[in-house]
Motif scaffolding. Structure first.
Motif, PDB file in Angstrom:
ATOM      1  N   GLU A 135     -11.855  -2.493  -3.689  1.00  0.00           N
ATOM      2  CA  GLU A 135     -10.777  -2.354  -4.060  1.00  0.00           C
ATOM      3  C   GLU A 135     -10.787  -0.512  -5.317  1.00  0.00           C
ATOM      4  N   ASP A 136     -11.748  -0.180  -4.949  1.00  0.00           N
ATOM      5  CA  ASP A 136     -12.013   1.450  -5.533  1.00  0.00           C
ATOM      6  C   ASP A 136     -11.726   2.210  -4.608  1.00  0.00           C
ATOM      7  N   HIS A 137     -11.867   1.840  -2.681  1.00  0.00           N
ATOM      8  CA  HIS A 137     -11.896   2.643  -1.223  1.00  0.00           C
ATOM      9  C   HIS A 137     -10.547   2.485  -1.737  1.00  0.00           C
ATOM     10  N   VAL A 138      -9.499   1.298  -1.902  1.00  0.00           N
ATOM     11  CA  VAL A 138      -7.935   1.610  -2.102  1.00  0.00           C
ATOM     12  C   VAL A 138      -7.720   2.908  -3.014  1.00  0.00           C
ATOM     13  N   LEU A 139      -8.350   2.856  -4.204  1.00  0.00           N
ATOM     14  CA  LEU A 139      -7.534   3.835  -5.331  1.00  0.00           C
ATOM     15  C   LEU A 139      -8.466   4.927  -4.981  1.00  0.00           C
ATOM     16  N   ALA A 140      -9.057   5.847  -4.105  1.00  0.00           N
ATOM     17  CA  ALA A 140      -9.665   6.392  -4.263  1.00  0.00           C
ATOM     18  C   ALA A 140      -9.001   6.754  -2.410  1.00  0.00           C
ATOM     19  N   TYR A 141      -8.687   6.492  -1.892  1.00  0.00           N
ATOM     20  CA  TYR A 141      -7.218   7.220  -0.881  1.00  0.00           C
ATOM     21  C   TYR A 141      -6.025   7.056  -1.598  1.00  0.00           C
ATOM     22  N   ALA A 142      -5.942   6.144  -2.900  1.00  0.00           N
ATOM     23  CA  ALA A 142      -4.469   6.937  -2.799  1.00  0.00           C
ATOM     24  C   ALA A 142      -4.381   7.724  -3.346  1.00  0.00           C
ATOM     25  N   GLU A 143      -5.938   8.344  -4.412  1.00  0.00           N
ATOM     26  CA  GLU A 143      -5.970   9.505  -5.379  1.00  0.00           C
ATOM     27  C   GLU A 143      -6.363  10.872  -4.016  1.00  0.00           C
ATOM     28  N   SER A 144      -6.633  10.541  -3.372  1.00  0.00           N
ATOM     29  CA  SER A 144      -7.092  11.551  -2.329  1.00  0.00           C
ATOM     30  C   SER A 144      -6.105  12.411  -1.446  1.00  0.00           C
ATOM     31  N   THR A 145      -5.161  11.369  -1.149  1.00  0.00           N
ATOM     32  CA  THR A 145      -4.535  11.603  -0.552  1.00  0.00           C
ATOM     33  C   THR A 145      -2.928  11.762  -0.953  1.00  0.00           C
ATOM     34  N   ASP A 146      -2.738  11.581  -2.649  1.00  0.00           N
ATOM     35  CA  ASP A 146      -1.789  11.679  -3.567  1.00  0.00           C
ATOM     36  C   ASP A 146      -0.432  10.636  -2.849  1.00  0.00           C
ATOM     37  N   GLN A 147      -1.639   9.491  -2.640  1.00  0.00           N
ATOM     38  CA  GLN A 147      -0.448   8.349  -2.136  1.00  0.00           C
ATOM     39  C   GLN A 147      -0.242   7.657  -2.693  1.00  0.00           C
ATOM     40  N   ARG A 148       1.111   7.426  -2.995  1.00  0.00           N
ATOM     41  CA  ARG A 148       1.544   5.652  -3.545  1.00  0.00           C
ATOM     42  C   ARG A 148       1.928   4.332  -2.405  1.00  0.00           C
ATOM     43  N   LEU A 149       0.944   2.923  -3.730  1.00  0.00           N
ATOM     44  CA  LEU A 149       0.579   1.916  -3.146  1.00  0.00           C
ATOM     45  C   LEU A 149       1.125   0.901  -3.624  1.00  0.00           C
ATOM     46  N   ALA A 150       1.524   0.478  -2.726  1.00  0.00           N
ATOM     47  CA  ALA A 150       1.607  -1.328  -3.304  1.00  0.00           C
ATOM     48  C   ALA A 150       0.284  -2.147  -3.044  1.00  0.00           C
ATOM     49  N   VAL A 151       0.162  -2.935  -4.046  1.00  0.00           N
ATOM     50  CA  VAL A 151      -0.908  -3.896  -3.612  1.00  0.00           C
ATOM     51  C   VAL A 151      -0.803  -5.316  -4.432  1.00  0.00           C
ATOM     52  N   PHE A 152      -0.525  -6.644  -3.856  1.00  0.00           N
ATOM     53  CA  PHE A 152      -0.659  -7.797  -4.391  1.00  0.00           C
ATOM     54  C   PHE A 152      -1.495  -8.544  -4.069  1.00  0.00           C
ATOM     55  N   THR A 153      -1.778  -9.214  -4.294  1.00  0.00           N
ATOM     56  CA  THR A 153      -3.501  -9.480  -4.938  1.00  0.00           C
ATOM     57  C   THR A 153      -3.561 -11.419  -6.047  1.00  0.00           C
ATOM     58  N   ALA A 154      -4.052 -12.488  -5.106  1.00  0.00           N
ATOM     59  CA  ALA A 154      -3.807 -13.458  -5.982  1.00  0.00           C
ATOM     60  C   ALA A 154      -5.062 -14.573  -4.916  1.00  0.00           C
ATOM     61  N   PRO A 155      -5.316 -15.395  -6.030  1.00  0.00           N
ATOM     62  CA  PRO A 155      -6.159 -16.111  -5.343  1.00  0.00           C
ATOM     63  C   PRO A 155      -5.459 -17.044  -4.461  1.00  0.00           C
ATOM     64  N   VAL A 156      -6.307 -17.563  -3.723  1.00  0.00           N
ATOM     65  CA  VAL A 156      -5.943 -19.054  -2.602  1.00  0.00           C
ATOM     66  C   VAL A 156      -6.088 -20.424  -3.955  1.00  0.00           C
ATOM     67  N   LEU A 157      -4.838 -21.009  -3.999  1.00  0.00           N
ATOM     68  CA  LEU A 157      -4.885 -22.043  -4.459  1.00  0.00           C
ATOM     69  C   LEU A 157      -5.067 -23.132  -3.463  1.00  0.00           C
TER      70      LEU A 157
END
Length: 260
Positions: A135-157
């Motif tokens: 998750e930190d890697h994804v955020l660092a990628y967004a910050e370093s590239t000024d990217q906009r991201l959409a992130v989806f997360t959930a448990p497998v129920l």
């Protein structure tokens, strides 16, 4: 509470993944939760992140039930007391914390509703090497590239999740990150398996760190296992690009193994 997940945030239409089960939609600042009232956990969460204006705010917020959903439909504080389970954020605290300081504070505080939590073995929830590191890697990628991201997360129920204190503890979690590339929508999918960390037969047992595993997997596999319609995300999967090897499931040992 707020406008929730913005499907047009990337400039490419991207709806929330749609679960096969009936859910309660709850909108928060910059993210949304689709709550499965039978399982008492989110079947889908989605958040939008603006890397150019992301702020690093002090941690603040208190876990609480969301009054817009029945208390019986939420896995509350009784699940997490006197054991080795963490209230694992699905939408991470920092993810919606961008823009003005006031807006960022409101958004990060909203991540502390129990509708945005799921029980995670403390070791992997706090590990900077794998799930948290991812998750930190994804955020660092967004910050370093000024990217906009959409992130989806959930448990497998899953139907075979072990029972514990009136709920069933999810054993696997999924995450899909999406962004706009030069050629259009791009996305990457991940699964974390905590099966070996959770044994509810004798209350709750959590073995030493190292028993959980994180994988980058085809988004089609996530859709099938979690029972969600992921819309255009499957067709945007970076693992399906020509020249990516090996094709299929990739076990991750550090951030260098991630294909973006």
């Amino acid at each position: 509470m707020s406008d929730g997940f913005d499907p047009d945030f990337l400039g490419i239409p991207l709806p929330l993944p749609s679960p096969a089960v009936q859910t309660i939609r709850l909108d928060y600042p910059r993210f949304s939760v689709l709550l499965d009232p039978e399982r008492r956990f989110a079947a889908v969460t989605g958040v939008v992140i603006d890397g150019a204006t992301l702020l690093d705010l002090p941690r603040s917020g208190e876990w609480r039930l969301d009054p817009r959903a029945p208390a019986a439909a939420q896995a509350g504080p009784e699940i997490y007391s006197r054991n080795d389970l963490d209230r694992g954020h699905l939408v991470r605290r920092r993810d919606p914390g961008w823009g003005s300081p006031d807006d960022a504070r409101d958004a990060t505080a909203a991540t502390f509703f129990y509708t945005n939590a799921a029980p995670q073995a403390a070791d992997f929830n706090q590990s900077k090497e794998l799930w948290l590191g991812l998750e930190d890697h994804v955020l660092a990628y967004a910050e370093s590239t000024d990217q906009r991201l959409a992130v989806f997360t959930a448990p497998v129920l899953g139907p075979d999740d072990p029972p514990y204190r009136g709920i069933r503890v999810p054993l696997r979690f999924w995450k899909i990150a999406a962004w706009r590339s030069a050629s259009g929508l791009a996305a990457a999918g991940f699964v974390l398996d905590q099966t070996s960390l959770v044994d509810t037969a004798q209350g709750l047992r959590v073995p030493p760190l190292g028993a959980f595993r994180t994988f980058q997997v085809p988004i089609d596999d996530i859709a099938a296992e979690a029972g969600v319609d992921v819309g255009p995300l499957a067709g945007a999967d970076v693992l399906a690009r020509p020249g990516v090897r090996p094709v299929g499931v990739r076990e991750l040992h550090d951030a260098g193994d991630i294909v973006l």
